[in-house]
Write a protein that holds these residues in place. Structure first.
Motif, PDB file in Angstrom:
ATOM      1  N   MET A   1       0.837  -1.206   0.000  1.00 28.08           N
ATOM      2  CA  MET A   1       0.000   0.000   0.000  1.00 28.08           C
ATOM      3  C   MET A   1       0.871   1.255   0.000  1.00 28.08           C
ATOM      4  O   MET A   1       1.870   1.313   0.724  1.00 28.08           O
ATOM      5  CB  MET A   1      -0.876   0.032   1.252  1.00 28.08           C
ATOM      6  CG  MET A   1      -2.225  -0.621   1.093  1.00 28.08           C
ATOM      7  SD  MET A   1      -3.261  -0.226   2.505  1.00 28.08           S
ATOM      8  CE  MET A   1      -4.791  -0.969   1.997  1.00 28.08           C
ATOM      9  N   SER A   2       0.477   2.248  -0.774  1.00 25.56           N
ATOM     10  CA  SER A   2       1.227   3.502  -0.781  1.00 25.56           C
ATOM     11  C   SER A   2       0.764   4.383   0.374  1.00 25.56           C
ATOM     12  O   SER A   2      -0.298   4.145   0.965  1.00 25.56           O
ATOM     13  CB  SER A   2       0.990   4.231  -2.106  1.00 25.56           C
ATOM     14  OG  SER A   2      -0.347   4.700  -2.159  1.00 25.56           O
ATOM     15  N   ASP A   3       1.558   5.415   0.650  1.00 26.05           N
ATOM     16  CA  ASP A   3       1.164   6.357   1.713  1.00 26.05           C
ATOM     17  C   ASP A   3      -0.164   7.032   1.383  1.00 26.05           C
ATOM     18  O   ASP A   3      -0.975   7.306   2.269  1.00 26.05           O
ATOM     19  CB  ASP A   3       2.255   7.417   1.900  1.00 26.05           C
ATOM     20  CG  ASP A   3       3.400   6.884   2.751  1.00 26.05           C
ATOM     21  OD1 ASP A   3       3.300   5.723   3.207  1.00 26.05           O
ATOM     22  OD2 ASP A   3       4.385   7.617   2.957  1.00 26.05           O
ATOM     23  N   GLU A   5      -2.650   5.789  -0.305  1.00 25.01           N
ATOM     24  CA  GLU A   5      -3.743   4.851  -0.051  1.00 25.01           C
ATOM     25  C   GLU A   5      -3.993   4.701   1.458  1.00 25.01           C
ATOM     26  O   GLU A   5      -5.140   4.656   1.905  1.00 25.01           O
ATOM     27  CB  GLU A   5      -3.406   3.481  -0.658  1.00 25.01           C
ATOM     28  CG  GLU A   5      -3.513   3.457  -2.167  1.00 25.01           C
ATOM     29  CD  GLU A   5      -3.019   2.141  -2.743  1.00 25.01           C
ATOM     30  OE1 GLU A   5      -3.751   1.562  -3.558  1.00 25.01           O
ATOM     31  OE2 GLU A   5      -1.916   1.696  -2.371  1.00 25.01           O
ATOM     32  N   ILE A   6      -2.906   4.655   2.215  1.00 25.75           N
ATOM     33  CA  ILE A   6      -3.062   4.544   3.670  1.00 25.75           C
ATOM     34  C   ILE A   6      -3.741   5.793   4.216  1.00 25.75           C
ATOM     35  O   ILE A   6      -4.626   5.727   5.069  1.00 25.75           O
ATOM     36  CB  ILE A   6      -1.695   4.337   4.346  1.00 25.75           C
ATOM     37  CG1 ILE A   6      -1.118   2.980   3.963  1.00 25.75           C
ATOM     38  CG2 ILE A   6      -1.811   4.447   5.863  1.00 25.75           C
ATOM     39  CD1 ILE A   6       0.284   2.741   4.492  1.00 25.75           C
ATOM     40  N   GLU A   7      -3.324   6.939   3.700  1.00 28.59           N
ATOM     41  CA  GLU A   7      -3.896   8.206   4.158  1.00 28.59           C
ATOM     42  C   GLU A   7      -5.398   8.252   3.865  1.00 28.59           C
ATOM     43  O   GLU A   7      -6.196   8.655   4.716  1.00 28.59           O
ATOM     44  CB  GLU A   7      -3.183   9.367   3.468  1.00 28.59           C
ATOM     45  CG  GLU A   7      -3.463  10.710   4.099  1.00 28.59           C
ATOM     46  CD  GLU A   7      -2.478  11.764   3.635  1.00 28.59           C
ATOM     47  OE1 GLU A   7      -2.178  11.783   2.429  1.00 28.59           O
ATOM     48  OE2 GLU A   7      -2.011  12.558   4.472  1.00 28.59           O
TER      49      GLU A   7
ATOM     50  N   GLN B 167       4.734   9.694  10.219  1.00 30.66           N
ATOM     51  CA  GLN B 167       5.507   8.932   9.233  1.00 30.66           C
ATOM     52  C   GLN B 167       5.806   7.528   9.746  1.00 30.66           C
ATOM     53  O   GLN B 167       5.686   6.534   9.023  1.00 30.66           O
ATOM     54  CB  GLN B 167       6.811   9.661   8.915  1.00 30.66           C
ATOM     55  CG  GLN B 167       6.619  10.856   7.977  1.00 30.66           C
ATOM     56  CD  GLN B 167       7.920  11.613   7.750  1.00 30.66           C
ATOM     57  OE1 GLN B 167       8.984  11.174   8.165  1.00 30.66           O
ATOM     58  NE2 GLN B 167       7.820  12.764   7.095  1.00 30.66           N
ATOM     59  N   PHE B 170       2.782   5.432   9.648  1.00 25.91           N
ATOM     60  CA  PHE B 170       2.523   4.950   8.298  1.00 25.91           C
ATOM     61  C   PHE B 170       3.388   3.737   7.977  1.00 25.91           C
ATOM     62  O   PHE B 170       2.927   2.765   7.363  1.00 25.91           O
ATOM     63  CB  PHE B 170       2.783   6.073   7.283  1.00 25.91           C
ATOM     64  CG  PHE B 170       1.584   6.931   7.008  1.00 25.91           C
ATOM     65  CD1 PHE B 170       0.767   7.341   8.040  1.00 25.91           C
ATOM     66  CD2 PHE B 170       1.264   7.312   5.722  1.00 25.91           C
ATOM     67  CE1 PHE B 170      -0.347   8.131   7.797  1.00 25.91           C
ATOM     68  CE2 PHE B 170       0.149   8.098   5.456  1.00 25.91           C
ATOM     69  CZ  PHE B 170      -0.659   8.513   6.500  1.00 25.91           C
ATOM     70  N   ALA B 171       4.645   3.813   8.376  1.00 27.11           N
ATOM     71  CA  ALA B 171       5.550   2.694   8.112  1.00 27.11           C
ATOM     72  C   ALA B 171       5.042   1.434   8.806  1.00 27.11           C
ATOM     73  O   ALA B 171       5.044   0.339   8.230  1.00 27.11           O
ATOM     74  CB  ALA B 171       6.957   3.040   8.591  1.00 27.11           C
ATOM     75  N   ARG B 174       1.825   0.238   7.079  1.00 30.22           N
ATOM     76  CA  ARG B 174       2.087  -0.360   5.755  1.00 30.22           C
ATOM     77  C   ARG B 174       2.419  -1.849   5.915  1.00 30.22           C
ATOM     78  O   ARG B 174       1.951  -2.691   5.165  1.00 30.22           O
ATOM     79  CB  ARG B 174       3.224   0.384   5.071  1.00 30.22           C
ATOM     80  CG  ARG B 174       3.293   0.136   3.572  1.00 30.22           C
ATOM     81  CD  ARG B 174       4.404   0.918   2.911  1.00 30.22           C
ATOM     82  NE  ARG B 174       4.266   2.347   3.116  1.00 30.22           N
ATOM     83  CZ  ARG B 174       5.132   3.101   3.779  1.00 30.22           C
ATOM     84  NH1 ARG B 174       6.205   2.559   4.306  1.00 30.22           N
ATOM     85  NH2 ARG B 174       4.940   4.400   3.917  1.00 30.22           N
ATOM     86  N   LEU B 177      -0.872  -3.680   7.242  1.00 29.59           N
ATOM     87  CA  LEU B 177      -1.915  -3.822   6.234  1.00 29.59           C
ATOM     88  C   LEU B 177      -1.493  -4.833   5.170  1.00 29.59           C
ATOM     89  O   LEU B 177      -2.332  -5.560   4.627  1.00 29.59           O
ATOM     90  CB  LEU B 177      -2.219  -2.462   5.598  1.00 29.59           C
ATOM     91  CG  LEU B 177      -2.899  -1.473   6.555  1.00 29.59           C
ATOM     92  CD1 LEU B 177      -2.940  -0.085   5.942  1.00 29.59           C
ATOM     93  CD2 LEU B 177      -4.298  -1.939   6.902  1.00 29.59           C
ATOM     94  N   GLY B 178      -0.221  -4.877   4.918  1.00 26.00           N
ATOM     95  CA  GLY B 178       0.285  -5.890   4.000  1.00 26.00           C
ATOM     96  C   GLY B 178       0.050  -7.278   4.543  1.00 26.00           C
ATOM     97  O   GLY B 178      -0.381  -8.194   3.834  1.00 26.00           O
TER      98      GLY B 178
END
Lengths: 186, 183
Positions: A1-3, A5-7, B167, B170-171, B174, B177-178
């Motif tokens: 997932m890209s940032d 998409e996450i956002e 940030q 998000f990391a 990511r 969610l993967g």
């Protein structure tokens, strides 16, 4: 997932409302009413501004000549930036309004300041506040306020900068702000 | 009373301070849902969130005479709410530590999700994977649509630190969610 998409996913998920507890508002208001009783908020539906001015007018008209008794205050150290004192210098009773006000003179010593004001709950934290007047001889700034009994939170604004002299009693509120405390009455 | 429907927060506060305490219900109604979004997502369960919201509204009321008009009531209230959530999180952390030492069954009960019918089970799991600081930053940023400058005023943390927390969140998300997508 890209940032991105996450956002987007976070925004959609987090901004969706959670189901409201149907009793929550009533519970809050029960506690608020209890707090209001404890705080003894005025029981009137008159607009605040009009009421305050009326009380102040009555207080002054009641002949509170004791304003002139400020000379009984012991002078603070001259030239010490931010030294402040306060004293009750008179009472007024506006019985028809069920409010008792005390005239309180705030003194602030700062020989270098160009403008000093006081802001607090009593003047709704107005941007300009209540301006203190400087005595040319003593360099002392002063203002007289008509206050109800209780604890008042306030701060000085010296040349546009919010200031609480270190010697004053302070209180850190739930919102993180620091206020000076002024106790009026018993 | 009709004209108060569209009254500004400031106008309502003036009425409350003049003695019309019932007007405070309008502020509660106006800001409750937003507070609930923040508190539920910060704390992870409805019970604690309800406590935080109630406390925040009551504390705001008690301190209403120190509310300064230069700040939006919404931001001021949020700051109080976030502080309450932090206090409850700290209390919960201590409580869970105690139960971990003495009663694993009780800890399971406390840690169990309260609302299993929530439409966002993956969201809750994702938020659980974040540190408290990362979770707070993400919730304020996206549940309340705040700028980093507004977040800084509310949390007392610098904007750079807040951006870093988001940030890092998000990391972490990511990765999580993967993992979820491959289950």
């Amino acid at each position: 997932m890209s940032d991105v998409e996450i956002e987007r996913w976070l925004s959609d998920a987090l901004r969706s409302n959670v189901a409201r507890n149907p009793h929550a508002a009533a519970r809050i208001m029960r506690r608020v009413r209890a707090a209001a009783t404890e705080l003894s908020l005025p029981r009137t539906s008159l607009p605040r501004h009009g009421r305050r001015h009326s009380i102040l007018g009555l207080a002054l008209a009641a002949g509170i000549g004791s304003i002139t008794t400020v000379s009984t205050l012991s002078p603070g150290a001259e030239g010490v930036r931010g030294r402040s004192t306060s004293a009750v210098i008179g009472d007024s009773v506006a019985s028809t309004l069920r409010d008792t006000l005390r005239l309180v003179r705030l003194l602030f010593d700062d020989s270098t300041a160009r403008h000093v004001a006081v802001v607090g709950g009593f003047n709704r934290w107005g941007a300009s506040g209540t301006t203190l007047v400087r005595d040319a001889g003593t360099h002392r700034w002063s203002a007289t306020l008509a206050l109800r009994d209780g604890v008042h939170r306030y701060a000085f604004v010296v040349d546009g900068v919010r200031t609480i002299p270190p010697s004053m009693e302070k209180h850190r509120a739930d919102d993180g702000m620091v206020y000076a405390l002024l106790h009026v009455g018993s | 009373m009709g004209y108060m429907e569209d009254a500004s927060d400031h106008a309502i506060i003036e009425r409350v301070l003049s003695g019309d305490v019932e007007q405070y219900a309008r502020l509660v109604d106006r800001h409750y849902d937003r507070c609930a979004r923040i508190a539920v997502r910060m704390l992870g369960n409805r019970e604690d969130a309800e406590e935080a919201i109630q406390d925040a509204f009551v504390r705001a009321f008690r301190a209403l005479d120190s509310y300064e008009n230069r700040e939006r009531f919404q931001a001021w209230l949020t700051r109080i709410l976030v502080n309450r959530c932090r206090t409850i999180l700290e209390r919960t952390r201590r409580r869970e530590t105690v139960f971990t030492d003495h009663d694993h069954h009780a800890l399971d009960l406390i840690a169990a999700p309260v609302d299993t019918s929530d439409a966002w089970p993956d969201l809750e799991r994702a938020l659980d994977s974040l540190s408290a600081e990362q979770r707070e930053a993400v919730v304020l940023r996206y549940a309340d649509d705040l700028t980093y400058e507004e977040m800084a005023r509310i949390t007392g943390t610098g904007t750079s630190a807040l951006k870093m927390r988001v940030q890092r969140a998000f990391a972490r998300l990511r990765i999580l969610l993967g993992e979820v997508q491959h289950v």
